[in-house]
Design an enzyme around this catalytic site. Structure first.
Site, PDB file in Angstrom:
ATOM      1  N   GLU A  71      -3.954  14.011   3.392  1.00  0.00           N
ATOM      2  CA  GLU A  71      -2.893  14.812   2.873  1.00  0.00           C
ATOM      3  C   GLU A  71      -1.527  14.171   3.196  1.00  0.00           C
ATOM      4  OE1 GLU A  71      -3.960  17.231   6.437  1.00  0.00           O
ATOM      5  OE2 GLU A  71      -4.737  16.061   4.962  1.00  0.00           O
ATOM      6  N   ASP A  85      11.426 -22.426 -10.856  1.00  0.00           N
ATOM      7  CA  ASP A  85      12.039 -23.808 -11.146  1.00  0.00           C
ATOM      8  C   ASP A  85      12.376 -24.291  -9.666  1.00  0.00           C
ATOM      9  OD1 ASP A  85      13.595 -25.698 -12.482  1.00  0.00           O
ATOM     10  OD2 ASP A  85      15.195 -24.456 -13.261  1.00  0.00           O
ATOM     11  N   ASP A 134      16.412 -16.744 -12.968  1.00  0.00           N
ATOM     12  CA  ASP A 134      17.861 -16.431 -13.048  1.00  0.00           C
ATOM     13  C   ASP A 134      18.700 -16.614 -14.202  1.00  0.00           C
ATOM     14  OD1 ASP A 134      18.079 -19.222 -13.182  1.00  0.00           O
ATOM     15  OD2 ASP A 134      19.191 -19.429 -11.222  1.00  0.00           O
ATOM     16  N   ASP A 164      14.803 -15.760 -19.054  1.00  0.00           N
ATOM     17  CA  ASP A 164      13.634 -15.535 -17.953  1.00  0.00           C
ATOM     18  C   ASP A 164      13.171 -14.042 -17.907  1.00  0.00           C
ATOM     19  OD1 ASP A 164      13.620 -18.196 -17.043  1.00  0.00           O
ATOM     20  OD2 ASP A 164      15.095 -17.985 -15.619  1.00  0.00           O
ATOM     21  N   ASN A 218     -16.877  13.190  10.563  1.00  0.00           N
ATOM     22  CA  ASN A 218     -16.893  14.598  11.127  1.00  0.00           C
ATOM     23  C   ASN A 218     -17.024  15.845  10.062  1.00  0.00           C
ATOM     24  OD1 ASN A 218     -16.287  14.091  13.743  1.00  0.00           O
ATOM     25  ND2 ASN A 218     -13.893  13.461  13.336  1.00  0.00           N
ATOM     26  N   ASN A 261      -7.408  18.745  12.527  1.00  0.00           N
ATOM     27  CA  ASN A 261      -7.030  17.719  11.553  1.00  0.00           C
ATOM     28  C   ASN A 261      -5.613  17.391  11.715  1.00  0.00           C
ATOM     29  OD1 ASN A 261      -7.304  16.413   8.933  1.00  0.00           O
ATOM     30  ND2 ASN A 261      -6.007  17.892   8.416  1.00  0.00           N
ATOM     31  N   ASP A 301      -3.709  13.886  12.206  1.00  0.00           N
ATOM     32  CA  ASP A 301      -3.037  13.345  11.416  1.00  0.00           C
ATOM     33  C   ASP A 301      -1.747  12.830  12.283  1.00  0.00           C
ATOM     34  OD1 ASP A 301      -4.221  13.210   8.924  1.00  0.00           O
ATOM     35  OD2 ASP A 301      -3.533  15.239   8.441  1.00  0.00           O
TER      36      ASP A 301
END
Length: 842
Positions: free
Chosen positions: A286, A328, A591, A595, A659, A684, A688
């Protein structure tokens, strides 16, 4: 910022209009809204926070907490709500800070327009343009809104985005038509010669116009909205989506299995459902959006410090995946600071006449001033006073030249001056000027012209040819007039290579990025420059050769060619698409006005801050200073970002999966739940929390030394091979708790909680690197959060929170088992990890 004072002549043509005041503009902005074709429907901070609570898993957990309260399980409900609130708070805070940082960066690349406000011409953010504004346009500008021309001069506009027409069209202000800036009620067809439109760009010329329609009300608004709805998916976004589908399938089948087994074994229905939901939360990464956002934002900020501005965050990962870079040579291999080397006649002798004609052409040009024009205009020659401009034929990549028609007062005869690619002018010339005398062309003379031109080019000099002809008594000219020219001579320009370019090219090659030069210049100049900087110059392919190739043939050619010369914009795009079909991730640096299609076609479009609006708008990455060194730094940052996001994905699909698989198996074997739902959520959450600092982690040099690509197959295999190792140790823990310690239900829950948290958190130090863990130093922040999470898990059974959480103190002997299990588990994961990296050649 004040752009410049209004030109008196221009003001006279515009009439009495003075533009809007700042207060009038603010009122109209509130009335008509921002000038965005597809309005950015940004959410307020409150809405973003509420959006996190609309996550389906969060809603289920809150419903479960409410149900627990109704059943008298108030403590369990409080624990669930607390964990949910802490998770949402951390997610919101970190993501919000990252978004704010990125918005500040994006402001540096926000397009502007020149607007008459409060009586002065100013640069204003394009999104703040309102109906009634007076705007000034010049070559290279994006037209900021639908507007009616009030004054124009040699104005040519590219309208491909609206009409699909590839060639620029001429626009002209209506004669003696009074412009009124008060009411934006006019609409017009894109073919209307007196109108310009949002989404188009100026190729040459200048104009002043009054804005009629902005944003979604513009002609481009509907098209832009359709384009936004089907924005192409980047490789990064595609990888995240495939990963989400992988996790979704795993969660669905695992939860379904748990529910069916629990019903079959007559476990408590409510606890079983809550247990299944907790398992789903445990397997779902999450924090992935937050980790991704923070990682990319940190990289964007670092890149900004190194002069690279990111307009779209996913482009960072794509930048790290580049294995071919097309560019270029001017401004990347060379300094881009053109110096006029010589002005000569057709036989190579110094010629002031050639320089005078070239100066007039560059001086009166209204298109984009190239570095070549800037070099010509640094010194004014004698003999050019008294000339006035009559007309202009802008440069295009088919003719490869630009023509200016000039004249003198009270002289009927006009002079058409053409400046451009030598080959084209050779074919259009019927005479040449030598020592002030005009001589007819013969085959020998034509051969001499080519010889002189090729000698200059072979020495690495850029060469332009200058020709002219007289046109009697008219002030308009067309492409058809560019014939029967007299060749005046050549201009040569020097552009030395960058001092660090050879070293940078070697570094890019070592890091797995092949640089291919795609230029409109001659093959001789291209070979010379490539030789100077150490690029292979033996296989230069010309645009004429490409024009005769099929797409299949081109795919083979682009794979084995390092330099392309005399290439048109359309051929650039073909080259990029051919490389992509060969499986390359392609970056393109551009540029110029033409292009934009190539910038869109590339996987990563890159431009520079000095580029025209059209190029900067099309690009995803903006370099604040030219040169490949800056870009190389950006590529390395992109790989770092990809590496840290991958660490979180591998963690989430290995130890987590193991797990959760263990819990599913335990529900079959045990007469009670292997861990309480609140304990799963807490486990958890701590796990996290330990990974929140992954974006700050160091990335191994080996990971940065080659392009990185998404491999869902590798992530899936990592989950399927590493996850079961975790399950083996979980089942070993079950055995030890039940048959060695004769554990009661609370002791079993506590023992497995601590073992699960310790192993799945500490394995981060193994998974985060391809090296042996002791040879790769993690960041201080990551080390601190991981160890802190484990320490909290060890302390909880002895804290005042133990009883509410369902924990009980562990026997001393348990910690000997925990130490042995953790060390051997990490060792087995290290062995399996190295084998997986070897099999997948990563």
């Amino acid at each position: 910022m004040i752009a410049s004072a209004p030109d008196p002549a221009e003001s006279a043509q515009v009439g009495q209009l003075q533009g809007l005041t700042s207060s009038e503009a603010a009122q109209r902005l509130a009335r008509f809204g921002p000038n965005d074709p597809v309005p950015v429907r940004g959410r307020s901070s409150v809405m973003q926070l509420l959006g996190l609570f609309l996550n389906p898993l969060v809603i289920i957990l809150l419903i479960a907490a409410l149900a627990s309260t109704s059943l008298g399980q108030v403590v369990d409900a409080c624990i669930i709500v607390t964990i949910v609130l802490l998770g949402v708070a951390i997610n919101f805070t970190q993501t919000y800070r990252s978004q704010q940082a990125i918005e500040r960066l994006r402001e540096q690349a926000t397009p502007t327009a020149t607007v008459l406000r409060d009586g002065q011409w100013q640069e204003v953010l394009r999104r703040e343009i309102v109906p009634g504004d007076l705007v000034r346009l010049s070559a290279g500008d994006m037209v900021p809104a639908d507007a009616r021309l009030l004054q124009s001069r040699d104005l040519y506009v590219q309208q491909a985005a609206l009409t699909g027409e590839s060639m620029p069209v001429e626009k002209e202000a209506p004669v003696e038509k009074e412009a009124k800036a008060s009411e934006p009620n006019a609409t017009a067809n894109p073919e209307s010669p007196g109108m310009v439109f949002l989404g188009t760009s100026v190729i040459s010329g200048t104009a002043t116009a009054v804005v009629l329609q902005t944003g979604p009300q513009s002609a481009f608004g509907e098209i832009a909205e359709r384009l936004a709805l089907r924005s192409p998916e980047t490789e990064f976004q595609r990888g995240i989506r495939q990963f989400a589908l992988l996790i979704m399938r795993a969660v669905f089948f695992l939860v379904l299995f748990i529910v069916i087994v629990s019903i079959a074994l007559h476990h408590d229905a409510f606890q079983s459902i809550l247990f299944a939901v907790a398992l789903a939360v445990g397997l779902t990464p999450e924090f992935l959006p937050m980790i991704t956002s923070i990682t990319l934002a940190r990289s964007a900020l670092k890149m900004a410090g190194r002069k690279v501005i990111v307009k779209q965050l996913p482009a960072i990962q794509n930048l790290g995946s580049i294995d071919v870079l097309c560019s270029d040579k001017t401004g990347t291999l060379t300094t881009g600071n053109m110096v006029l080397d010589s002005a000569v006649d057709p036989l190579g002798k110094p010629s002031e006449r050639t320089f005078e004609l070239a100066w007039l052409n560059s001086h009166f040009e209204t298109g984009i001033r190239s570095p070549l024009d800037a070099a010509v205009l640094r010194k004014k020659p004698s003999g050019v006073d008294g000339y006035e401009k009559r007309d202009e034929i802008p440069f295009d990549f088919e003719r490869r030249r630009l023509s200016i028609l000039v004249g003198r007062p009270n002289v009927a005869e006009r002079l058409l001056i053409c400046k451009g690619a030598p080959e084209g002018l050779f074919n259009s010339s019927v005479a040449c000027e030598l020592d002030g005398q005009v001589r007819a062309v013969d085959p020998a003379a034509l051969k001499d012209w080519h010889r002189i031109y090729e000698q200059f080019s072979a020495n690495g000099l850029r060469v332009l040819a200058v020709g002219y002809r007289t046109i009697p008594g008219r002030d308009k000219c067309t492409v058809a007039d560019e014939c029967n020219l007299t060749l005046a001579g050549f201009l040569t320009f020097a552009d030395p290579p960058r001092t660090d370019v050879a070293e940078t090219l070697a570094d890019l090659s070592e890091d797995g990025v092949e640089v291919k030069i795609v230029t409109g210049d001659s093959d001789l100049v291209t070979r010379h420059v490539c030789h100077q900087v150490g690029l292979n110059s033996s296989d230069v392919i010309l645009g004429d050769d490409i024009s005769t190739m099929s797409d299949t043939a081109l795919e083979h050619v682009v794979e084995n060619t390092h330099a392309f010369a005399r290439i048109t914009p359309a051929q650039k795009t073909r080259i990029l698409l051919a490389l992509k079909r060969r499986g390359h991730v392609v970056g393109f640096i551009g540029d110029g006005i033409n292009d934009a299609p190539s910038l869109h076609a590339a996987d990563v479009g890159i431009s520079v801050s000095t580029a025209v609006d059209v190029a900067r708008e099309a690009a995803e990455i903006i370099l604040m200073e030219p040169g490949l060194r800056v870009l190389h730094n950006g590529i390395i940052e992109g790989r770092k970002a990809f590496g840290n996001v991958t660490k979180y994905l591998l963690m989430g699909t290995s130890s987590n999966f193991g797990n959760m698989f263990s819990m599913a198996g335990a529900s079959l074997l045990l007469p009670f739940l292997p861990m309480l739902p609140t304990q799963i959520l807490l486990n958890n959450f701590l796990y996290d929390l330990a990974q929140v600092t992954i974006p700050s982690d160091n990335v191994d040099e080996e990971y940065l030394s080659k392009p990185q690509r998404w491999s869902i197959r590798f992530i899936r295999d990592f989950m399927l091979f590493i996850g079961p190792i975790s399950s083996i140790y979980d089942f070993l823990t079950f055995f030890v708790m039940l048959y060695v310690f004769r554990a009661t239900q609370p002791l079993f829950h506590t023992g497995w909680f601590v073992e699960s948290l310790a192993t799945q958190t500490l394995v981060l130090f193994v998974i985060r690197t391809r090296r042996r863990p002791w040879r790769s130093r993690p960041s201080l922040a990551l080390t601190a959060t991981a160890l802190a999470a484990v320490l909290v898990g060890l302390v909880l059974p002895y804290s005042p929170m133990a009883q509410p959480l369902g924990f009980t103190p562990l026997p001393v002997l348990y910690f000997a088992f925990l130490t042995a299990a953790t060390v051997t588990y990490l060792g087995l994961v290290e062995i399996a990890k190295r084998k997986l990296f070897g099999v997948h050649h990563i």
